[in-house]
Enzyme design. Structure first.
Site, PDB file in Angstrom:
ATOM      1  CB  THR A  92     -26.966 -49.268   7.179  1.00  0.00           C
ATOM      2  OG1 THR A  92     -26.287 -48.022   7.412  1.00  0.00           O
ATOM      3  CG2 THR A  92     -26.983 -50.067   8.466  1.00  0.00           C
ATOM      4  CG  HIS A  94     -23.433 -51.315  11.880  1.00  0.00           C
ATOM      5  ND1 HIS A  94     -24.024 -50.079  11.970  1.00  0.00           N
ATOM      6  CD2 HIS A  94     -24.443 -52.217  11.954  1.00  0.00           C
ATOM      7  CE1 HIS A  94     -25.325 -50.225  12.103  1.00  0.00           C
ATOM      8  NE2 HIS A  94     -25.615 -51.515  12.081  1.00  0.00           N
ATOM      9  CB  CYS A 189     -31.542 -46.998   5.099  1.00  0.00           C
ATOM     10  SG  CYS A 189     -31.140 -48.668   5.633  1.00  0.00           S
TER      11      CYS A 189
END
Length: 231
Positions: A92, A94, A189
């Protein structure tokens, strides 16, 4: 029911690895106290942070070669890095404009049920979205996280956790003013070809939100759903 006491800390803007090491120290400290049977009044911590750089984190089940869609040279071009981490889940993103929520809780003070814990994390965001913006967040069967479904199915909040001796770490990534372009370079995800990632800014027609205001509202939702008080 008596409210559990947890420590709250807003780290502001921090680099991912620095924050990971910080929460790891807290996590290990709680576990060590449990091993040594040292009583403590607080049931854990809640940490808010905004990571100040672009980073792709890959969980224990991650498939970098399959789910990272660009080369190392391209990552340098977009000022992004990769970090392998010990949470569950796959790859993922960030970065700036995203609220990261790290609950480090001793579930022995709450309940010893991983499934229930994940559903309550989702409920925090569902409650936050509906009570503040009238946006209906939903769960998607078989995929942890929070999604929106009016129109095309899209994900607004990713969740990945680690639990040891019923102590939790890692948590939620809620897209607020996030640059969604960075999600185009991975298969995040639980995302498939006919779905996408969204942000609160995009859902509110590109209205830029105050992250500090969002933090206050999410904190209130967490307090209600987990029945805690912050100290």
């Amino acid at each position: 029911m008596e409210k559990k006491r947890i420590l709250f800390e807003d780290l502001g803007k921090k680099e991912y690895v620095t924050t990971f090491n910080y929460q790891k120290r807290i996590f290990n400290n709680i576990i060590q106290k449990k091993i040594n049977k040292i009583f403590y009044k607080e049931a854990g911590y809640l940490i808010f942070v905004e990571h100040n750089h672009h980073i792709y984190t890959i969980g224990k089940n991650g498939k970098k070669n399959k789910h990272l869609l660009v080369s190392s040279d391209f990552l340098k071009k977009i000022n992004a890095t990769i970090c392998h981490t010990d949470r569950g889940g796959d790859i993922t993103y960030h970065g700036p404009g995203q609220l990261i929520i790290y609950p480090i809780l001793d579930l022995d003070y709450f309940f010893t049920d991983i499934h229930k814990y994940l559903r309550l994390l989702e409920e925090v965001i569902i409650h936050f979205l509906w009570n503040n913006y009238g946006i209906q967040g939903i769960r998607k069967k078989g995929n942890t996280g929070v999604w929106l479904n009016h129109g095309k199915l899209r994900k607004i909040c990713a969740i990945g956790i680690k639990i040891s001796r019923w102590v939790t770490m890692h948590g939620l990534a809620l897209n607020i003013n996030t640059n969604l372009q960075y999600f185009n370079y991975i298969i995040p995800c639980g995302i498939y070809e006919n779905q996408k990632v969204t942000s609160l800014k995009e859902e509110l027609k590109n209205f830029e939100l105050s992250l500090n205001d969002v933090k206050c509202r999410v904190k209130k939702s967490f307090k209600k759903i987990f029945n805690v008080e912050f100290i």
